[in-house]
Design a protein around this motif. Structure first.
Motif, PDB file in Angstrom:
ATOM      1  N   PHE A   1     -12.579  11.794   6.313  1.00 49.30           N
ATOM      2  CA  PHE A   1     -12.762  12.668   5.159  1.00 49.30           C
ATOM      3  C   PHE A   1     -11.944  12.112   3.993  1.00 49.30           C
ATOM      4  O   PHE A   1     -10.836  11.609   4.192  1.00 49.30           O
ATOM      5  CB  PHE A   1     -12.287  14.090   5.474  1.00 49.30           C
ATOM      6  N   PHE A   2     -12.477  12.231   2.800  1.00 49.41           N
ATOM      7  CA  PHE A   2     -11.796  11.760   1.607  1.00 49.41           C
ATOM      8  C   PHE A   2     -11.612  12.938   0.658  1.00 49.41           C
ATOM      9  O   PHE A   2     -12.534  13.718   0.437  1.00 49.41           O
ATOM     10  CB  PHE A   2     -12.625  10.662   0.912  1.00 49.41           C
ATOM     11  N   PHE A   3     -10.397  13.069   0.121  1.00 46.90           N
ATOM     12  CA  PHE A   3     -10.073  14.125  -0.830  1.00 46.90           C
ATOM     13  C   PHE A   3      -9.608  13.475  -2.120  1.00 46.90           C
ATOM     14  O   PHE A   3      -8.862  12.499  -2.093  1.00 46.90           O
ATOM     15  CB  PHE A   3      -8.957  15.026  -0.278  1.00 46.90           C
ATOM     16  N   LYS A   4     -10.032  14.036  -3.236  1.00 50.11           N
ATOM     17  CA  LYS A   4      -9.636  13.510  -4.533  1.00 50.11           C
ATOM     18  C   LYS A   4      -8.617  14.458  -5.164  1.00 50.11           C
ATOM     19  O   LYS A   4      -8.806  15.670  -5.146  1.00 50.11           O
ATOM     20  CB  LYS A   4     -10.861  13.383  -5.435  1.00 50.11           C
ATOM     21  N   PHE A   5      -7.543  13.895  -5.695  1.00 49.08           N
ATOM     22  CA  PHE A   5      -6.495  14.688  -6.320  1.00 49.08           C
ATOM     23  C   PHE A   5      -6.411  14.343  -7.797  1.00 49.08           C
ATOM     24  O   PHE A   5      -6.706  13.218  -8.199  1.00 49.08           O
ATOM     25  CB  PHE A   5      -5.142  14.426  -5.642  1.00 49.08           C
ATOM     26  N   ALA A   6      -5.981  15.307  -8.580  1.00 48.28           N
ATOM     27  CA  ALA A   6      -5.876  15.117 -10.021  1.00 48.28           C
ATOM     28  C   ALA A   6      -4.709  14.212 -10.396  1.00 48.28           C
ATOM     29  O   ALA A   6      -4.717  13.574 -11.441  1.00 48.28           O
ATOM     30  CB  ALA A   6      -5.744  16.468 -10.726  1.00 48.28           C
TER      31      ALA A   6
ATOM     32  N   LEU B   1      -3.345  12.952   7.893  1.00 48.52           N
ATOM     33  CA  LEU B   1      -3.582  12.577   6.502  1.00 48.52           C
ATOM     34  C   LEU B   1      -2.815  11.313   6.156  1.00 48.52           C
ATOM     35  O   LEU B   1      -1.698  11.099   6.632  1.00 48.52           O
ATOM     36  CB  LEU B   1      -3.122  13.698   5.566  1.00 48.52           C
ATOM     37  N   ASP B   2      -3.440  10.495   5.318  1.00 48.28           N
ATOM     38  CA  ASP B   2      -2.782   9.289   4.828  1.00 48.28           C
ATOM     39  C   ASP B   2      -3.404   8.945   3.484  1.00 48.28           C
ATOM     40  O   ASP B   2      -4.541   9.321   3.205  1.00 48.28           O
ATOM     41  CB  ASP B   2      -2.984   8.138   5.818  1.00 48.28           C
TER      42      ASP B   2
ATOM     43  N   VAL C   1      -7.346  -0.808   2.189  1.00 43.95           N
ATOM     44  CA  VAL C   1      -6.959  -0.220   3.469  1.00 43.95           C
ATOM     45  C   VAL C   1      -8.149  -0.247   4.427  1.00 43.95           C
ATOM     46  O   VAL C   1      -9.258   0.136   4.070  1.00 43.95           O
ATOM     47  CB  VAL C   1      -6.467   1.237   3.282  1.00 43.95           C
ATOM     48  N   SER C   2      -7.918  -0.708   5.637  1.00 40.28           N
ATOM     49  CA  SER C   2      -8.960  -0.723   6.665  1.00 40.28           C
ATOM     50  C   SER C   2      -9.043   0.658   7.304  1.00 40.28           C
ATOM     51  O   SER C   2      -8.023   1.229   7.700  1.00 40.28           O
ATOM     52  CB  SER C   2      -8.610  -1.763   7.729  1.00 40.28           C
ATOM     53  N   LEU C   3     -10.237   1.198   7.402  1.00 37.43           N
ATOM     54  CA  LEU C   3     -10.415   2.536   7.976  1.00 37.43           C
ATOM     55  C   LEU C   3     -10.559   2.442   9.494  1.00 37.43           C
ATOM     56  O   LEU C   3     -11.649   2.217  10.015  1.00 37.43           O
ATOM     57  CB  LEU C   3     -11.639   3.221   7.365  1.00 37.43           C
ATOM     58  N   THR C   4      -9.449   2.572  10.173  1.00 37.87           N
ATOM     59  CA  THR C   4      -9.453   2.599  11.635  1.00 37.87           C
ATOM     60  C   THR C   4      -8.594   3.770  12.080  1.00 37.87           C
ATOM     61  O   THR C   4      -7.618   4.125  11.423  1.00 37.87           O
ATOM     62  CB  THR C   4      -8.872   1.300  12.239  1.00 37.87           C
ATOM     63  N   LYS C   5      -8.979   4.357  13.187  1.00 37.47           N
ATOM     64  CA  LYS C   5      -8.188   5.455  13.736  1.00 37.47           C
ATOM     65  C   LYS C   5      -7.090   4.852  14.606  1.00 37.47           C
ATOM     66  O   LYS C   5      -7.354   4.076  15.513  1.00 37.47           O
ATOM     67  CB  LYS C   5      -9.071   6.412  14.529  1.00 37.47           C
ATOM     68  N   GLU C   6      -5.876   5.217  14.283  1.00 38.29           N
ATOM     69  CA  GLU C   6      -4.721   4.682  15.002  1.00 38.29           C
ATOM     70  C   GLU C   6      -4.536   5.405  16.328  1.00 38.29           C
ATOM     71  O   GLU C   6      -4.987   6.534  16.504  1.00 38.29           O
ATOM     72  CB  GLU C   6      -3.462   4.849  14.151  1.00 38.29           C
ATOM     73  N   ASP C   7      -3.853   4.738  17.249  1.00 37.80           N
ATOM     74  CA  ASP C   7      -3.495   5.378  18.511  1.00 37.80           C
ATOM     75  C   ASP C   7      -2.434   6.430  18.228  1.00 37.80           C
ATOM     76  O   ASP C   7      -1.377   6.122  17.673  1.00 37.80           O
ATOM     77  CB  ASP C   7      -2.948   4.357  19.517  1.00 37.80           C
ATOM     78  N   LEU C   8      -2.730   7.661  18.583  1.00 35.73           N
ATOM     79  CA  LEU C   8      -1.789   8.753  18.348  1.00 35.73           C
ATOM     80  C   LEU C   8      -0.899   8.951  19.566  1.00 35.73           C
ATOM     81  O   LEU C   8      -1.390   9.145  20.676  1.00 35.73           O
ATOM     82  CB  LEU C   8      -2.544  10.052  18.066  1.00 35.73           C
ATOM     83  N   THR C   9       0.390   8.929  19.339  1.00 37.18           N
ATOM     84  CA  THR C   9       1.331   9.173  20.434  1.00 37.18           C
ATOM     85  C   THR C   9       2.102  10.473  20.229  1.00 37.18           C
ATOM     86  O   THR C   9       2.794  10.918  21.132  1.00 37.18           O
ATOM     87  CB  THR C   9       2.330   8.005  20.579  1.00 37.18           C
TER      88      THR C   9
END
Length: 174
Positions: free
Chosen positions: A8-13, A36-37, A43-51
């Motif tokens: 998902f992408f969010f745009k901020f003012a 969120l990041d 930036v490469s869109l990959t899902k990181e391993d969550l620990t």
């Protein structure tokens, strides 16, 4: 906006608004944390391993002696890293009122530890010479999918990318 890989992408003012959102988390929707990041074109869109993930936890049967912010923090430490109490639990600790059926805390849990269903707690007597042991029931509002062999959150054994499935085709001679 969402892309085909479920990002998902969010745009901020402004950069200030973006930093405010990133720093005021963790963000949780329907008891499930969202990660969120900030993004830039390189930036490469990959899902990181969550620990580690934040999870809302209800701790039932907490004795009155343990129903303080410090006491609940010690109890929650048996599950993971305590982040905060919900407002109702926090108010009960500060003002000593309400029905303490359970304490609710946001706890950062680690993928290298099994999620506990119960916690044993020792309560010292008033004279300090004895103690009684009580068992507290732990209820998770959401349990992250976890495959113990990988020690990461996000998938189960059947979905593990490290598991290789080999198919062998046998032909019979007729």
């Amino acid at each position: 906006m969402m892309n085909s890989k479920s990002f998902f992408f969010f745009k901020f003012a402004s950069e200030t608004e973006l930093q405010g959102v990133l720093e005021s988390g963790p963000w949780i929707i329907r008891s499930t944390p969202i990660i969120l990041d900030s993004w830039s074109p390189d930036v490469s869109l990959t899902k990181e391993d969550l620990t580690r993930v934040p999870v809302w936890v209800k701790i039932h049967d907490v004795p009155i002696a343990g129903f303080t912010e410090i006491g609940l923090s010690v109890i929650a430490s048996n599950i993971g890293y305590p982040l905060k109490l919900d407002s109702y639990t926090s108010t009960m600790c500060l003002e000593s009122w309400g029905r303490p059926n359970f304490a609710r805390a946001l706890i950062d849990v680690s993928s290298d530890r099994e999620l506990k269903e119960n916690i044993k707690m020792a309560i010292p007597s008033i004279d300090g010479k004895r103690k009684s042991i009580c068992t507290l029931k732990v209820e998770y509002e959401w349990k992250p999918p976890r495959y113990a062999s990988c020690a990461i959150f996000g998938h189960t054994e059947s979905q593990c990318p490290k598991n290789v499935t080999i198919t062998v085709e046998i032909q019979s001679k007729d």
